[in-house]
Enzyme design. Structure first.
Site, PDB file in Angstrom:
ATOM      1  N   ALA A  59       0.432   2.257   6.167  1.00 44.95           N
ATOM      2  CA  ALA A  59       1.564   1.335   6.320  1.00 44.95           C
ATOM      3  C   ALA A  59       2.597   1.607   5.243  1.00 44.95           C
ATOM      4  O   ALA A  59       2.253   1.877   4.091  1.00 44.95           O
ATOM      5  CB  ALA A  59       1.062  -0.095   6.213  1.00 44.95           C
ATOM      6  N   PHE A  75       4.780   0.723   2.473  1.00 44.51           N
ATOM      7  CA  PHE A  75       4.771  -0.439   1.570  1.00 44.51           C
ATOM      8  C   PHE A  75       6.176  -0.923   1.223  1.00 44.51           C
ATOM      9  O   PHE A  75       6.342  -1.916   0.536  1.00 44.51           O
ATOM     10  CB  PHE A  75       3.918  -0.192   0.313  1.00 44.51           C
ATOM     11  N   ASN A  78      -2.228  -5.137  15.136  1.00 49.67           N
ATOM     12  CA  ASN A  78      -3.429  -4.381  14.770  1.00 49.67           C
ATOM     13  C   ASN A  78      -4.453  -4.356  15.895  1.00 49.67           C
ATOM     14  O   ASN A  78      -5.051  -3.321  16.182  1.00 49.67           O
ATOM     15  CB  ASN A  78      -4.069  -4.979  13.512  1.00 49.67           C
ATOM     16  N   LEU A 112      -4.245   2.147   7.795  1.00 48.35           N
ATOM     17  CA  LEU A 112      -4.345   1.926   9.239  1.00 48.35           C
ATOM     18  C   LEU A 112      -4.361   3.260  10.001  1.00 48.35           C
ATOM     19  O   LEU A 112      -5.049   3.397  11.017  1.00 48.35           O
ATOM     20  CB  LEU A 112      -3.174   1.037   9.700  1.00 48.35           C
ATOM     21  N   GLU A 143      -9.414  -2.519   8.345  1.00 47.62           N
ATOM     22  CA  GLU A 143      -8.526  -2.647   9.511  1.00 47.62           C
ATOM     23  C   GLU A 143      -8.866  -1.585  10.544  1.00 47.62           C
ATOM     24  O   GLU A 143      -9.495  -0.565  10.216  1.00 47.62           O
ATOM     25  CB  GLU A 143      -7.074  -2.435   9.075  1.00 47.62           C
TER      26      GLU A 143
HETATM   27  N1  CO8 Z   1       4.903   3.655   2.116  1.00 47.72           N
HETATM   28  C1  CO8 Z   1       6.154   4.037   1.768  1.00 47.72           C
HETATM   29  N2  CO8 Z   1       6.427   5.144   1.072  1.00 47.72           N
HETATM   30  C2  CO8 Z   1       5.389   5.908   0.700  1.00 47.72           C
HETATM   31  C3  CO8 Z   1       4.060   5.579   1.019  1.00 47.72           C
HETATM   32  C4  CO8 Z   1       3.833   4.397   1.763  1.00 47.72           C
HETATM   33  N3  CO8 Z   1       2.612   4.018   2.157  1.00 47.72           N
HETATM   34  N4  CO8 Z   1       3.243   6.509   0.499  1.00 47.72           N
HETATM   35  C5  CO8 Z   1       4.042   7.394  -0.114  1.00 47.72           C
HETATM   36  N5  CO8 Z   1       5.335   7.028   0.007  1.00 47.72           N
HETATM   37  C6  CO8 Z   1       6.505   7.703  -0.526  1.00 47.72           C
HETATM   38  C7  CO8 Z   1       6.588   7.524  -2.047  1.00 47.72           C
HETATM   39  O1  CO8 Z   1       7.215   6.293  -2.366  1.00 47.72           O
HETATM   40  C8  CO8 Z   1       7.413   8.721  -2.444  1.00 47.72           C
HETATM   41  O2  CO8 Z   1       8.753   8.464  -2.125  1.00 47.72           O
HETATM   42  P1  CO8 Z   1       9.934   8.916  -3.142  1.00 47.72           P
HETATM   43  O3  CO8 Z   1       9.836  10.429  -3.170  1.00 47.72           O
HETATM   44  O4  CO8 Z   1      11.164   8.397  -2.485  1.00 47.72           O
HETATM   45  O5  CO8 Z   1       9.609   8.289  -4.455  1.00 47.72           O
HETATM   46  C9  CO8 Z   1       6.948   9.804  -1.472  1.00 47.72           C
HETATM   47  O6  CO8 Z   1       6.374   9.104  -0.361  1.00 47.72           O
HETATM   48  C10 CO8 Z   1       5.905  10.712  -2.085  1.00 47.72           C
HETATM   49  O7  CO8 Z   1       4.845   9.917  -2.594  1.00 47.72           O
HETATM   50  P2  CO8 Z   1       4.144  10.224  -3.994  1.00 47.72           P
HETATM   51  O8  CO8 Z   1       5.135  10.722  -4.990  1.00 47.72           O
HETATM   52  O9  CO8 Z   1       3.341   9.015  -4.372  1.00 47.72           O
HETATM   53  O10 CO8 Z   1       3.183  11.455  -3.580  1.00 47.72           O
HETATM   54  P3  CO8 Z   1       1.759  11.805  -4.174  1.00 47.72           P
HETATM   55  O11 CO8 Z   1       1.365  13.096  -3.561  1.00 47.72           O
HETATM   56  O12 CO8 Z   1       1.732  11.677  -5.658  1.00 47.72           O
HETATM   57  O13 CO8 Z   1       0.767  10.652  -3.603  1.00 47.72           O
HETATM   58  C11 CO8 Z   1      -0.165   9.227  -1.884  1.00 47.72           C
HETATM   59  C12 CO8 Z   1       0.593  10.548  -2.229  1.00 47.72           C
HETATM   60  C13 CO8 Z   1      -1.589   9.335  -2.377  1.00 47.72           C
HETATM   61  C14 CO8 Z   1      -0.146   9.098  -0.386  1.00 47.72           C
HETATM   62  C15 CO8 Z   1       0.525   8.042  -2.579  1.00 47.72           C
HETATM   63  O14 CO8 Z   1       1.904   8.093  -2.282  1.00 47.72           O
HETATM   64  C16 CO8 Z   1      -0.010   6.697  -2.152  1.00 47.72           C
HETATM   65  O15 CO8 Z   1      -1.030   6.248  -2.666  1.00 47.72           O
HETATM   66  N6  CO8 Z   1       0.692   5.988  -1.225  1.00 47.72           N
HETATM   67  C17 CO8 Z   1       0.321   4.637  -0.826  1.00 47.72           C
HETATM   68  C18 CO8 Z   1      -0.586   4.653   0.362  1.00 47.72           C
HETATM   69  C19 CO8 Z   1      -0.889   3.229   0.841  1.00 47.72           C
HETATM   70  O16 CO8 Z   1      -1.317   2.367   0.081  1.00 47.72           O
HETATM   71  N7  CO8 Z   1      -0.658   2.962   2.127  1.00 47.72           N
HETATM   72  C20 CO8 Z   1      -0.917   1.679   2.721  1.00 47.72           C
HETATM   73  C21 CO8 Z   1      -2.337   1.648   3.260  1.00 47.72           C
HETATM   74  S1  CO8 Z   1      -2.860   0.089   3.875  1.00 47.72           S
HETATM   75  C22 CO8 Z   1      -2.584   0.160   5.534  1.00 47.72           C
HETATM   76  O17 CO8 Z   1      -2.195   1.158   6.099  1.00 47.72           O
HETATM   77  C23 CO8 Z   1      -2.857  -1.099   6.301  1.00 47.72           C
HETATM   78  C24 CO8 Z   1      -1.749  -2.047   6.114  1.00 47.72           C
HETATM   79  C25 CO8 Z   1      -1.670  -3.026   7.237  1.00 47.72           C
HETATM   80  C26 CO8 Z   1      -0.287  -3.609   7.502  1.00 47.72           C
HETATM   81  C27 CO8 Z   1      -0.242  -4.306   8.793  1.00 47.72           C
HETATM   82  C28 CO8 Z   1       1.113  -4.859   9.126  1.00 47.72           C
HETATM   83  C29 CO8 Z   1       1.329  -6.344   8.860  1.00 47.72           C
END
Ligand code: CO8
Length: 276
Positions: free
Chosen positions: A66, A68, A95, A120, A153
């Protein structure tokens, strides 16, 4: 297939190809994009002559889960922030719908992992019949719900133990620990790693997986393939359906308290991060 869209859709050689196409955000999807994915998977299910539906991606990450920064999650108007109506719509309904569509898809459902898969999106991959990966050293699966004030989820509370065993599923879900590509491969979630091919691009990997998929079902009797899929899937029906409904109610109770919203904002501001 047209460029510039968040998710691409194409039918060729009896395969529907759905491509996540938001590489600059690591294919993190906002609520609307997850709903679009659901609609496209539903459309793929209705295609008359296809055998398989292949979900592939772009860039270096299959999907970071998702988004964030999704305003629908973190910038909700105050009167909706703790509202049952809002989260039933934006969380529970979406979901359950998405999980159900993936679980009950009648074609062979395949994921081509070009990189990590999170949240997700990881749940949806765990509902696929076949999973291929570009290189196990470039892939991991992360179910970071315990770090985000969420609970399992997309039926991960049942799919992860079915596909990886109880111990790995516990580590992954309870402590939000990533499961390495190597472990995913050893434990059988990944059907095949293409590490030996040393692909120069995700597109080259996607093309190879597509060609292999078409080759696999050539000359087989299609109704038998699809009937066997139904028979295999029937074993998990009860588990998936009950897990999905338990999960959304527990998750919903957290959304109406504002817990995941706060954790998502902390993640966006880099105040918290995942164990990698
Ligand atoms: N959302 C938005 N932007 C993201 C996300 C994300 N989930 N993940 C990465 N990005 C963006 C970063 O902000 C960054 O953007 P920018 O270059 O503009 O700063 C770019 O992508 C690159 O990211 P990183 O620099 O962090 O890259 P890394 O290689 O260091 O790390 C990771 C990659 C491991 C993927 C890391 O970015 C990370 O941990 N991301 C978060 C992942 C996360 O927590 N996702 C949510 C999971 S929970 C889910 O999916 C269920 C939610 C249910 C919602 C239901 C609706 C109501």
């Amino acid at each position: 297939m047209s460029e510039g869209e968040d998710i691409l859709y194409e039918v060729k050689d009896r395969v529907t190809v759905i491509t996540l196409n938001v590489p600059d955000k690591l294919n993190a999807l906002n609520g609307d994009q997850y709903l679009l994915l659901a609609k496209l998977v539903e459309r793929a299910n209705e295609e008359e002559d296809t055998v398989a539906t292949l979900i592939q991606s772009t860039g270096r990450c299959f999907s970071a889960g998702a988004n964030f920064k999704d305003k629908g999650l973190t910038k909700v108007e105050p009167e909706k922030l703790f509202s049952h109506e809002y989260w039933l719509d934006k969380f529970v309904a979406r979901n359950v719908y998405l999980t159900d569509l993936f679980h009950n898809h009648t074609k062979v459902l395949i994921a081509a992992l070009n990189g990590p898969v999170i949240g997700l999106s990881a749940a949806l991959v765990a509902l696929c019949d076949l999973v291929y990966c570009i290189d196990e050293s470039k892939v991991f699966l992360l179910a970071p719900f315990s770090n985000l004030g969420l609970v399992a989820e997309g039926a991960t509370s049942s799919t992860l133990f079915l596909r990886l065993g109880w111990s790995k599923a516990s580590e992954a879900l309870l402590f939000a620990r990533p499961i390495s590509g190597d472990d995913l491969n050893k434990m059988g979630l990944i059907n095949k790693s293409y590490a030996d091919h040393k692909f120069q691009s995700t597109e080259a990997f996607n093309k190879k997986v597509f060609d292999d998929v078409v080759y696999q079902f050539q000359n087989l009797y299609t109704p038998s393939i699809l009937a066997n899929k139904q028979l295999l899937k029937a074993n998990r029906d009860m588990l998936i359906n009950s897990a999905s409904s338990r999960e959304v109610i527990k998750g919903f109770n957290n959304w109406v308290k504002g817990i995941p919203q706060t954790r998502f904002m902390q993640m966006a501001q880099k105040d918290i991060q995942h164990k990698l």
